[in-house]
Design an enzyme around this catalytic site. Structure first.
Site, PDB file in Angstrom:
ATOM      1  N   SER A 199       0.835  -1.034  -0.034  1.00 52.58           N
ATOM      2  CA  SER A 199      -0.079   0.002   0.028  1.00 52.58           C
ATOM      3  C   SER A 199       0.855   1.142   0.034  1.00 52.58           C
ATOM      4  O   SER A 199       0.243   2.264  -0.124  1.00 52.58           O
ATOM      5  CB  SER A 199      -0.755  -0.068   1.087  1.00 52.58           C
ATOM      6  N   VAL A 236       1.158  -3.703   3.726  1.00 54.98           N
ATOM      7  CA  VAL A 236       1.090  -5.073   4.744  1.00 54.98           C
ATOM      8  C   VAL A 236       2.282  -5.986   4.167  1.00 54.98           C
ATOM      9  O   VAL A 236       2.254  -7.057   4.978  1.00 54.98           O
ATOM     10  CB  VAL A 236      -0.123  -5.965   4.236  1.00 54.98           C
ATOM     11  N   TYR A 261      -3.743  -2.477 -10.233  1.00 54.73           N
ATOM     12  CA  TYR A 261      -3.598  -2.651  -8.818  1.00 54.73           C
ATOM     13  C   TYR A 261      -2.649  -3.368  -8.046  1.00 54.73           C
ATOM     14  O   TYR A 261      -1.820  -3.102  -7.412  1.00 54.73           O
ATOM     15  CB  TYR A 261      -4.992  -2.501  -8.203  1.00 54.73           C
ATOM     16  N   TYR A 311      -4.775   3.287   7.843  1.00 60.00           N
ATOM     17  CA  TYR A 311      -5.890   2.811   8.117  1.00 60.00           C
ATOM     18  C   TYR A 311      -6.620   3.462   9.552  1.00 60.00           C
ATOM     19  O   TYR A 311      -6.263   4.438  10.021  1.00 60.00           O
ATOM     20  CB  TYR A 311      -6.080   1.175   7.993  1.00 60.00           C
ATOM     21  N   LYS A 314       0.381   3.498  -2.885  1.00 52.35           N
ATOM     22  CA  LYS A 314      -0.747   4.211  -3.156  1.00 52.35           C
ATOM     23  C   LYS A 314      -0.418   5.644  -2.828  1.00 52.35           C
ATOM     24  O   LYS A 314      -1.254   6.334  -3.286  1.00 52.35           O
ATOM     25  CB  LYS A 314      -1.794   3.964  -1.945  1.00 52.35           C
TER      26      LYS A 314
HETATM   27  N1  GLU Z   1      -2.374  -5.335  -1.940  1.00 58.23           N
HETATM   28  C1  GLU Z   1      -2.791  -5.356  -0.559  1.00 58.23           C
HETATM   29  C2  GLU Z   1      -4.375  -5.425  -0.719  1.00 58.23           C
HETATM   30  O1  GLU Z   1      -5.043  -4.659  -1.385  1.00 58.23           O
HETATM   31  C3  GLU Z   1      -2.573  -3.788   0.065  1.00 58.23           C
HETATM   32  C4  GLU Z   1      -2.960  -3.706   1.528  1.00 58.23           C
HETATM   33  C5  GLU Z   1      -1.928  -2.991   2.296  1.00 58.23           C
HETATM   34  O2  GLU Z   1      -0.800  -2.761   1.899  1.00 58.23           O
HETATM   35  O3  GLU Z   1      -2.348  -2.514   3.372  1.00 58.23           O
HETATM   36  O4  GLU Z   1      -4.759  -5.757   0.330  1.00 58.23           O
END
Ligand code: GLU
Length: 309
Positions: free
Chosen positions: A64, A261, A191, A243, A67
């Protein structure tokens, strides 16, 4: 001012010795294979000094954290129209929550929860083929990291593509509200691939430098974004980057940051440094446990919290 390399080395030694390492993510099977004992940190100060320790040159799955960079590209492409598609409020919900999306009629709360990031990926995909836009994202990361060897880990991408049922649900749900323009499988394909970019702490800290220095990379003088935009991306990182652990991260670390993650965190000390840490074990909110602990120690020892020493 304490010696930066000493502080960073001390923190890495402390983190390597700790038993509380969190849990490695298993819902993407390929990530479950990562060694939970790994720990890396790289700090790049305003004058270009690099302080690094531990596994700072080992590439890990940035997940993530990508992003932040897709949001940067989307803002470059569409400007403030981005905010018609996603909000910029903290979600207070898990990263892959579908409940909130229903209540808010398919408009994700912010660009960093999964639904929001999928909507952003869809925005930058429009008008291009998936392969072209993926190439653009990768080249942007290579350019920012000043390293053409930055690559996508295809095994991680394939692993997430095979098991990403929740993200497929989020994407289909948004599509039903007309929030996505492209075929769901194209958007999800891009993605999972940008999430599967692998980078080391050193590469990631280099890539984040423009956010610490008013939109410019001070080593090259390249302006990546306007100062105002860098400031706003930092604001969204501070409020939404972890988050439903974003409040706790601001409280303990006091810097804009974005977790993934894979166990990485990119943190920005405006005007001072770009920092990347990596420890694969996660806390319950899905953020790197020791990554956060290490950043808390770093900002405390250096007085770098944006809220004051
Ligand atoms: N590719 C992971 C997902 O969509 C990213 C989540 C993350 O890194 O927090 O679940």
């Amino acid at each position: 001012m304490p010696n930066l390399q000493e502080v960073v080395s001390d923190i890495a030694d402390e983190m390597k010795a700790r038993a509380d390492r969190g849990e490695v993510a298993t819902y993407i099977p390929e990530l479950a294979r990562v060694d939970p004992a790994a720990f890396g940190i790289a700090v790049i100060a305003a004058d270009g000094t690099v302080a690094a320790a531990g596994d700072s040159d080992v590439p890990f799955s940035i997940q993530s954290i990508s992003k932040v960079f897709t949001l940067t590209l989307a803002l470059g492409k569409s400007g403030d129209r981005v905010w018609r598609r996603v909000g910029r409020e903290p979600s207070g919900s898990p990263f892959n929550s579908i409940v909130q999306l229903e209540r808010e009629r398919g408009i994700p709360r912010n660009p960093f929860i999964n639904a929001g990031a999928i909507a952003i990926t869809d925005l930058i995909l429009s008008g291009h083929k998936p392969r072209e836009v993926l190439g653009e994202i990768l080249r942007f990361m290579q350019f920012l990291a000043q390293d053409p060897s930055v690559a996508i880990d295809e095994a991680v991408a394939a692993s997430e593509a095979r098991t990403g049922f929740r993200n497929a649900a989020l994407a289909n749900y948004m599509k039903s509200f007309g929030v996505l323009d492209n075929p769901v499988e194209y958007t999800l394909g891009v993605y999972v691939h940008h999430c599967a970019i692998a980078m080391s702490c050193r590469q990631l800290a280099t890539a984040g430098r423009f956010l610490a220095h008013d939109g410019r990379d001070p080593s090259t003088g390249h302006s990546v974004v306007q100062a105002e935009r860098a400031r706003r991306i930092n604001a969204v990182m501070l409020t939404c980057g972890h988050y439903d652990g974003s409040g706790e991260f601001a409280y303990r670390v006091g810097l804009p940051g974005k977790s993934g993650v894979g166990g990485g965190i990119l943190a920005i000390a405006p005007g001072k440094a770009s920092v990347a840490v990596w420890s694969p074990g996660l806390d319950r909110a899905g953020n790197s446990h020791l990554g956060r602990v290490a950043l808390e120690a770093l900002t405390r020892r250096l007085g770098w919290s944006i809220f004051g020493a």
